[in-house]
Each structure stands twice: as structure tokens, then as C-alpha cells.
Design an enzyme around this catalytic site. Structure first.
Site, PDB file in Angstrom:
ATOM      1  CB  CYS A 102      -0.898   0.061   1.221  1.00 57.45           C
ATOM      2  SG  CYS A 102      -2.004  -1.448   1.315  1.00 57.45           S
TER       3      CYS A 102
ATOM      4  NE  ARG B  23      -9.364  14.756  22.942  1.00 55.16           N
ATOM      5  CZ  ARG B  23      -9.728  14.645  24.274  1.00 55.16           C
ATOM      6  NH1 ARG B  23      -8.532  14.130  25.228  1.00 55.16           N
ATOM      7  NH2 ARG B  23     -10.809  15.097  24.771  1.00 55.16           N
TER       8      ARG B  23
ATOM      9  CB  CYS C 121     -13.549  17.084  21.708  1.00 54.33           C
ATOM     10  SG  CYS C 121     -12.271  17.534  22.827  1.00 54.33           S
TER      11      CYS C 121
HETATM   12  C1  HEC Z   1     -16.126  22.170  26.667  1.00 53.78           C
HETATM   13  C2  HEC Z   1     -14.645  22.287  26.216  1.00 53.78           C
HETATM   14  C3  HEC Z   1     -14.119  21.506  24.923  1.00 53.78           C
HETATM   15  C4  HEC Z   1     -14.707  21.924  23.667  1.00 53.78           C
HETATM   16  C5  HEC Z   1     -15.924  22.443  23.340  1.00 53.78           C
HETATM   17  C6  HEC Z   1     -13.969  20.906  22.920  1.00 53.78           C
HETATM   18  N1  HEC Z   1     -12.822  20.426  23.618  1.00 53.78           N
HETATM   19 FE1  HEC Z   1     -11.189  19.352  22.954  1.00 53.78          FE
HETATM   20  N2  HEC Z   1     -10.736  19.052  24.717  1.00 53.78           N
HETATM   21  C7  HEC Z   1     -11.287  19.284  25.862  1.00 53.78           C
HETATM   22  C8  HEC Z   1     -10.299  18.900  27.030  1.00 53.78           C
HETATM   23  C9  HEC Z   1     -10.876  18.884  28.646  1.00 53.78           C
HETATM   24  C10 HEC Z   1      -9.324  18.042  26.535  1.00 53.78           C
HETATM   25  C11 HEC Z   1      -8.213  17.298  27.213  1.00 53.78           C
HETATM   26  C12 HEC Z   1      -7.298  18.586  27.345  1.00 53.78           C
HETATM   27  C13 HEC Z   1      -6.076  17.980  28.143  1.00 53.78           C
HETATM   28  O1  HEC Z   1      -6.183  16.753  28.509  1.00 53.78           O
HETATM   29  O2  HEC Z   1      -4.997  18.612  28.226  1.00 53.78           O
HETATM   30  C14 HEC Z   1      -9.439  18.246  25.037  1.00 53.78           C
HETATM   31  C15 HEC Z   1      -8.662  17.748  24.188  1.00 53.78           C
HETATM   32  C16 HEC Z   1      -8.647  18.072  22.868  1.00 53.78           C
HETATM   33  C17 HEC Z   1      -7.610  17.659  21.870  1.00 53.78           C
HETATM   34  C18 HEC Z   1      -6.032  17.214  22.370  1.00 53.78           C
HETATM   35  C19 HEC Z   1      -5.282  18.193  22.829  1.00 53.78           C
HETATM   36  C20 HEC Z   1      -3.784  17.875  23.205  1.00 53.78           C
HETATM   37  O3  HEC Z   1      -2.904  18.562  23.412  1.00 53.78           O
HETATM   38  O4  HEC Z   1      -3.731  16.499  23.185  1.00 53.78           O
HETATM   39  C21 HEC Z   1      -7.929  18.260  20.707  1.00 53.78           C
HETATM   40  C22 HEC Z   1      -6.787  18.079  19.401  1.00 53.78           C
HETATM   41  C23 HEC Z   1      -9.232  18.410  20.772  1.00 53.78           C
HETATM   42  N3  HEC Z   1      -9.532  18.482  22.151  1.00 53.78           N
HETATM   43  C24 HEC Z   1      -9.882  19.110  19.606  1.00 53.78           C
HETATM   44  C25 HEC Z   1     -11.303  19.619  19.967  1.00 53.78           C
HETATM   45  C26 HEC Z   1     -11.993  19.783  18.659  1.00 53.78           C
HETATM   46  C27 HEC Z   1     -11.724  19.588  17.302  1.00 53.78           C
HETATM   47  C28 HEC Z   1     -13.463  20.194  19.153  1.00 53.78           C
HETATM   48  C29 HEC Z   1     -14.500  20.632  18.405  1.00 53.78           C
HETATM   49  C30 HEC Z   1     -15.250  19.585  17.942  1.00 53.78           C
HETATM   50  C31 HEC Z   1     -12.981  20.408  20.475  1.00 53.78           C
HETATM   51  N4  HEC Z   1     -12.024  19.842  21.024  1.00 53.78           N
HETATM   52  C32 HEC Z   1     -14.103  20.693  21.626  1.00 53.78           C
HETATM   53  C33 HEC Z   1     -12.415  20.255  25.988  1.00 53.78           C
HETATM   54  C34 HEC Z   1     -13.147  20.502  25.000  1.00 53.78           C
END
Ligand code: HEC
Length: 258
Positions: free
Chosen positions: A68, A214, A218
Site C-alpha cells: 500500500c 480524540r 470532544c
Molecule cells: C467544553 C470544552 C471543550 C470543547 C468544546 C472541545 N474540547 Fe477538545 N478538549 C477538551 C479537554 C478538556 C481536552 C483534554 C485536555 C488535556 O488533556 O489537556 C481536550 C482535548 C482536545 C485535543 C487534544 C489536545 C492535546 O494537546 O492533546 C484536541 C485536538 C481537541 N480537544 C480538539 C477539539 C475539537 C476539534 C473540538 C470541536 C469539535 C473540541 N476539541 C471541543 C475540552 C473541549
């Protein structure tokens, strides 16, 4: 006596708060060292080995995944994951690592779509990603299909919905977070370069996640129905985030996170 107890309770609470405040990256490092010193091997390494075996397993067509193309030519894995998502001529669409593995298993190896197991896709993703450790993220918008998908990703990232009127940016862009009075979790477009934190092993719940998992998790945070694995919205957000991570060096794939 009462006063002493209250003070003691306050002290305990202080300790608990301090523990909740630990920098997650530092804590992950500590957990990793702990595991290495007790088990001698990390779960990430085990999954990578499992992925390597699957990569060399013959499918119903008699072919292995070495037949692939993951973007740099047949069987070339070195640095390939750092250049995904990208447009592929043979499927005429933009694919990320997960979806390209599914394409490989179905179109080249001859598996039926219903025979493709998610845990196998993730293990192979871990293996292929491991070949990009040390590489720079290089995602381009050369093809119109890539530009279109990027535009969709941008739209989805900044969209707000639901009763709480939140979207990805509400939690993940530091200046938006500050303006809204919400603590930013991770500045996924800025200096955090979160793209390079996935795929990863999560020690807090013993799970192996790719970026698709991930992002889907979210979507749960915004009380929004989760788009299906391999679907357009997930791919679009991935392309948007990957493009913003251009130039970042992959420290270690798969990563080891909380
Ligand atoms: C209500 C708050 C909230 C919303 C809205 C949200 N997230 Fe998150 N997201 C988080 C939290 C809490 C984490 C975990 C953070 C950590 O572990 O440091 C996270 C982690 C992530 C990570 C990984 C970050 C890392 O450094 O590893 C990604 C990429 C991400 N979110 C993308 C998205 C996307 C795309 C959306 C929209 C669809 C979204 N998030 C919406 C709260 C949110």
C-alpha cells in the site's frame, strides 16, 4: 480541637487541589517512567509491535500492507504519517492515517469493510506513526479537494452550537477562552501543537486513541452528536489542525498521555 480539625481538612483539600493542578505533561512523564521501571516496556511499544505484525499479515488477496501507498510510495513508512492527511489520486479523496489504513485493508488486501476491526486499524496506525518520530509535520493544501476540506474544517472548528452555544474554539483557543472567562484546556491551534500528541496511549483509562477518537470525544463535550469514524467532519477538522501544526517536530509517536 474543632479548629485544629478544620485546619487539617483545609490542608488536605489544599493537597488535593495541588494534585489536581499538576501539569498533565509532567505527570505523564512520571507515569511513563514508573511503568518503564516496573514493567520494562511501555503499552505504546506493545501496540506498535502488534501493529507491525498486522502490517505484515497477508489479507484475503494474499497481499500485505507493504503493497500500500501511504503517500510517499508503496511500502514507504518513514515520515509518511507526518504528511497526512493528504489527497490520494487512487481514491480521489483526502485521507488521514486511519482512513488510509482502511483503504489499504479493503482495496489492496481484500478485506470486506465489515471485516475491518477498529483495534487493528489503531494498532497499525501506532506502528506507522512510530516511523514519523523526529519528523516535521508537513501538510499541504495543493489539491482543490484539500482546500475544500480545510475550509470545512475551519468552519466546523469555529462553529458554535447547542444550548450552551459552544464550539471547539470556546475551549481550545486561548484568547477566546480568556474572553469568555473559561480556562483554556489546550491551545490546539497555537503553541501547543496538539496535533503531535496523537495517536497516543492514555494511561488514565488504558486506551489507545488516534486523533479521530480524540476529536470524537470532544464532540461529546459540546453535547453534539458524534460524527462517525472516518467521516468528512472528522477528516476536515484533522486537516485543519494538522495544517496549523506545520513545522512542529513529532517528539514521540505514539505519544503517552493522560
Ligand atoms: C467544553 C470544552 C471543550 C470543547 C468544546 C472541545 N474540547 Fe477538545 N478538549 C477538551 C479537554 C478538556 C481536552 C483534554 C485536555 C488535556 O488533556 O489537556 C481536550 C482535548 C482536545 C485535543 C487534544 C489536545 C492535546 O494537546 O492533546 C484536541 C485536538 C481537541 N480537544 C480538539 C477539539 C475539537 C476539534 C473540538 C470541536 C469539535 C473540541 N476539541 C471541543 C475540552 C473541549
Amino acid at each position: 480541637m474543632r479548629r485544629g480539625l478544620v485546619l487539617f481538612a483545609a490542608l488536605l483539600l489544599g493537597v488535593a487541589l495541588a494534585q489536581g493542578d499538576v501539569d498533565p505533561r509532567e505527570e505523564a512523564k512520571r507515569q511513563k517512567e514508573l511503568l518503564l521501571s516496573t514493567a520494562g516496556i511501555l503499552p505504546t511499544e506493545l501496540v506498535v509491535m502488534q501493529g507491525e505484525e498486522l502490517f505484515h499479515r497477508k489479507g484475503p488477496s494474499g497481499k500485505t500492507m507493504a503493497e500500500c501507498d501511504f503517500g510517499l510510495g508503496k511500502g514507504v513508512l518513514e515520515g509518511a504519517a507526518a504528511r497526512l492527511p493528504r489527497y490520494f489520486l487512487d481514491t480521489n479523496r483526502v485521507e488521514d492515517l486511519d482512513s488510509r489504513i482502511v483503504t489499504c485493508m479493503t482495496r489492496v488486501q481484500g478485506f470486506k469493510p465489515e471485516e475491518v476491526k477498529r483495534d487493528e486499524v489503531v494498532a497499525v496506525a501506532f506502528y506507522i506513526a512510530s516511523k514519523s518520530t523526529g519528523h516535521k509535520i508537513q501538510v499541504r493544501l495543493l489539491f482543490p479537494e484539500e482546500r475544500e476540506l480545510y475550509a470545512l474544517g475551519e468552519k466546523l472548528f469555529w462553529a458554535r452550537s447547542g444550548a450552551r452555544d459552544v464550539g471547539c474554539a470556546t475551549c481550545h483557543v486561548s484568547y477566546v477562552g480568556r474572553r469568555a472567562g473559561v480556562l483554556p484546556y489546550a491551545d490546539v491551534l497555537g503553541k501547543d501543537k496538539s496535533w503531535t500528541h496523537w495517536p497516543a496511549y492514555r494511561y488514565s483509562n488504558d486506551q489507545t486513541w488516534t486523533m479521530q477518537d480524540r476529536i470524537r470525544a470532544c464532540y461529546g463535550n459540546i453535547a453534539h452528536p458524534q460524527p462517525a469514524l472516518y467521516s468528512q467532519p472528522i477528516l476536515a477538522l484533522e486537516l485543519y489542525l494538522a495544517y496549523h501544526a506545520n513545522g512542529a517536530v513529532v517528539e514521540e509517536w505514539p505519544a503517552f498521555v493522560r
